[in-house]
Design a protein around this motif. Structure first.
Motif, PDB file in Angstrom:
ATOM      1  N   SER A  30     -14.105  -8.737  -4.609  1.00 15.42           N
ATOM      2  CA  SER A  30     -14.059  -7.379  -4.028  1.00 15.42           C
ATOM      3  C   SER A  30     -14.126  -7.421  -2.496  1.00 15.42           C
ATOM      4  O   SER A  30     -13.611  -6.533  -1.830  1.00 15.42           O
ATOM      5  CB  SER A  30     -15.164  -6.495  -4.589  1.00 15.42           C
ATOM      6  N   TYR A  34     -11.620  -5.315  -0.212  1.00 13.57           N
ATOM      7  CA  TYR A  34     -12.168  -4.384   0.783  1.00 13.57           C
ATOM      8  C   TYR A  34     -11.581  -4.666   2.174  1.00 13.57           C
ATOM      9  O   TYR A  34     -11.105  -3.757   2.843  1.00 13.57           O
ATOM     10  CB  TYR A  34     -13.695  -4.513   0.775  1.00 13.57           C
ATOM     11  N   LYS A  37      -7.892  -3.961   2.410  1.00 17.42           N
ATOM     12  CA  LYS A  37      -7.576  -2.584   2.023  1.00 17.42           C
ATOM     13  C   LYS A  37      -6.533  -2.595   0.885  1.00 17.42           C
ATOM     14  O   LYS A  37      -5.497  -1.945   0.954  1.00 17.42           O
ATOM     15  CB  LYS A  37      -7.049  -1.775   3.217  1.00 17.42           C
ATOM     16  N   SER A  39      -7.101  -1.775  -2.313  1.00 20.09           N
ATOM     17  CA  SER A  39      -7.560  -1.093  -3.516  1.00 20.09           C
ATOM     18  C   SER A  39      -6.402  -0.541  -4.342  1.00 20.09           C
ATOM     19  O   SER A  39      -6.411  -0.608  -5.564  1.00 20.09           O
ATOM     20  CB  SER A  39      -8.564  -0.003  -3.186  1.00 20.09           C
ATOM     21  N   ILE A 204     -13.399  -2.808  -6.590  1.00 19.79           N
ATOM     22  CA  ILE A 204     -13.396  -2.016  -5.344  1.00 19.79           C
ATOM     23  C   ILE A 204     -14.825  -1.615  -4.966  1.00 19.79           C
ATOM     24  O   ILE A 204     -15.244  -1.740  -3.818  1.00 19.79           O
ATOM     25  CB  ILE A 204     -12.502  -0.766  -5.504  1.00 19.79           C
ATOM     26  N   ALA A 208     -17.334  -2.078  -1.348  1.00 17.67           N
ATOM     27  CA  ALA A 208     -17.335  -0.759  -0.710  1.00 17.67           C
ATOM     28  C   ALA A 208     -18.776  -0.235  -0.613  1.00 17.67           C
ATOM     29  O   ALA A 208     -19.170   0.366   0.392  1.00 17.67           O
ATOM     30  CB  ALA A 208     -16.469   0.208  -1.497  1.00 17.67           C
TER      31      ALA A 208
END
Lengths: 269, 259
Positions: A30, A34, A37, A39, A204, A208
């Motif tokens: 993840s 992150y 970007k 996602s 994600i 995050a």
């Protein structure tokens, strides 16, 4: 039944072990989703996996294998289109995502247990995690961690600035596609736990959430692992206790933690 | 050091660079100037091997760009006004990226990175989030990253983007120092012809074709600016030696300078 008694039940124990391995693996991945970007790319891959699972299911081949192959192909295709920049990546992901979902639903409609099969592919069925699944997951996690151990800094450098990394002698294309392949296979392996729709959330939400508290990648990875372990275990027990769908419960616990941390952070500012 | 022969680059059917011939010697600082869309960044990317020439050749120390980058070290600073604010690395991590392929112990990498942080005047910012530094500070850290591998060639694409005028001049002074200290060949793309002219050995005026290549003083004495930018150009030169600049200076300031 208390927690310890639950853990003596085979399917719960399998779910917890599988869930913990996944939590650790997806937490580390993840970080890259992150910082890149990615996602939406991740959402695209997880939906694409659904089409692949359906192919295997109908053809009588292991859905994990067909799902992985399909997800890897779609992932590489999305990556290629994004890199080439001929199509806007949102458009290419949107088209491939819809195509794979539509294909999956059509194929599963030929099944006798249309509703239950569709539901378990879309939202996961933790009770179906077997010892074999755990072995597969364990082997993949070892391979993924070996890769990440060797290439972690180089991957981070590529995410920071791909052109500069390339001039520094980093094999950026190899790392770019390797990361997509890892993401695709990890997504397919997490489908039994949370389903194809929610699989992307597992990749994600960890970074995050952690990045709301920490700014350095090391702390983000460590906190992501801690928070994911907590979330998966809590989610499994809540879902069992209240007879809720496990995948959705795990993602719900995650989302609540994310919202609480974000709100507290804003309040403290 | 760099030899460009009959270089033409065509992208999507459009000629971006046409028939360029250029030689850059070891240890020179060269500024590539010209209007937007004139092919400056394309030339840089061709030198870095990102773009393959449509015709002509580029040699760096007798090798093609990809071969040179594979064997030697090139410091590269891309055109970027700022980096992601929340990218989770420290300034020291960024400098250490420059040692990514070096097979030396981590402690040695850290020590070396600290030295370079000091060299670029960023001592004390080692554990600061890189994304939260100012544009000028980020440039300095990126320069430290580019220098730490001790490159023979430093390529900078619009290094003054996002930096205020004072910081820009400090930055160019700093580049001059690096060049003098280490004999590194520096190639930089710039918009600020008037500013960079004070710090470089040669200027290349590029607008699809190479309209000028030579010493900065000759650049301003020819009508190359009109050829390059396509119309009458008024140029403001910032230089301590510039006599005409004094006309714009307030009298009191001039007196201060005389004394």
């Amino acid at each position: 039944m208390n927690i310890l008694e639950l853990l003596t039940t085979d399917f719960i124990l399998n779910a917890v072990i599988g869930g913990l391995i996944l939590a650790i693996l997806l937490s580390v991945l993840s970080l890259f989703i992150y910082v890149k970007k990615w996602s939406f790319i991740n959402v695209g891959i997880s939906h694409a996996a659904f089409g692949g699972l359906a192919i295997g299911y109908i053809a009588g081949i292991s859905p994990s294998i067909t799902g992985s192959i399909f997800a890897v192909i779609v992932g590489i295709l999305i990556g290629f289109l994004s890199k080439r920049g001929k199509f806007h990546e949102d458009i290419s992901i949107g088209i491939l995502l819809s195509f794979s979902m539509a294909l999956g639903v059509i194929l599963i409609s030929f099944s006798n247990n249309y509703n239950s099969d569709l539901f378990s592919f879309l939202f996961g069925n933790i009770l179906t995690i077997t010892r074999e699944d755990i072995t597969t997951l364990g082997i993949f996690t070892v391979i993924a961690f070996a890769f990440l151990y060797v290439y972690f800094k180089k991957l981070l450098y590529c995410c920071f600035d791909e052109e500069v990394a390339k001039v520094s002698g980093v094999k950026t294309d190899f790392l770019y596609y390797s990361l997509i392949v890892l993401m695709a296979i990890a997504t397919v392996l997490s489908i039994k736990l949370v389903g194809s729709i929610l699989a992307s959330a597992m990749m994600i939400l960890p970074a995050a959430t952690s990045s709301q508290i920490f700014w350095h990648y090391r702390s983000i990875v460590v906190f992501s692992i801690i928070i994911s372990i907590f979330t998966v275990v809590t989610g499994i027990f809540i879902s069992f206790e209240f007879n809720l769908p496990s995948g959705s419960t795990i993602v719900m616990v995650y989302s609540v933690i994310f919202f609480v941390i974000t709100a507290v952070k804003r309040f403290l500012k | 050091m760099i030899e460009i022969k009959d270089l033409t680059v065509i992208i999507d059917g459009k000629i971006i660079i046409e028939d360029i011939n250029l030689n850059i010697e070891d240890g020179e600082i060269v500024a590539i100037v010209g209007p937007n869309g004139g092919g400056k960044t394309t030339l840089i990317k061709t030198l870095l091997g990102f773009i393959t020439p449509s015709s002509g050749v580029v040699y760096i120390d007798g090798k093609n760009p990809k071969g040179f980058i594979k064997e030697s070290k090139v410091g590269y600073l891309p055109q970027k006004s700022s980096y992601e604010k929340d990218f989770p690395v420290s300034a020291l991590d960024v400098v250490m990226f420059g040692l990514i392929n070096e097979k030396i112990p981590k402690s040695q990498k850290i020590r070396k990175a600290m030295e370079y942080m000091k060299y670029v005047g960023m001592e004390g910012f080692e554990n600061y989030p890189f994304g939260r530094l100012s544009g000028g500070q980020q440039q300095r850290v990126m320069i430290a990253r580019a220098l730490i591998s001790q490159p023979k060639l430093l390529i900078l694409d619009e290094p003054s983007t996002g930096i205020d005028v004072v910081a820009q001049e400090n930055f160019y002074e700093f580049l001059k120092k690096i060049n003098q200290d280490r004999g590194i060949t520096v190639i930089m793309v710039s918009h600020d012809v008037g500013v960079v002219a004070n710090y470089v050995h040669k200027v290349a005026g590029l607008n699809r074709k190479l309209h000028f290549f030579g010493k900065p003083k000759d650049f301003f004495q020819t009508n190359v600016l009109n050829q390059l930018y396509g119309s009458d150009v008024n140029l403001l030169i910032h230089s301590p030696e510039c006599i005409t600049c004094q006309h714009f200076m307030p009298d009191k300031l001039l007196e201060g300078i005389k004394h």
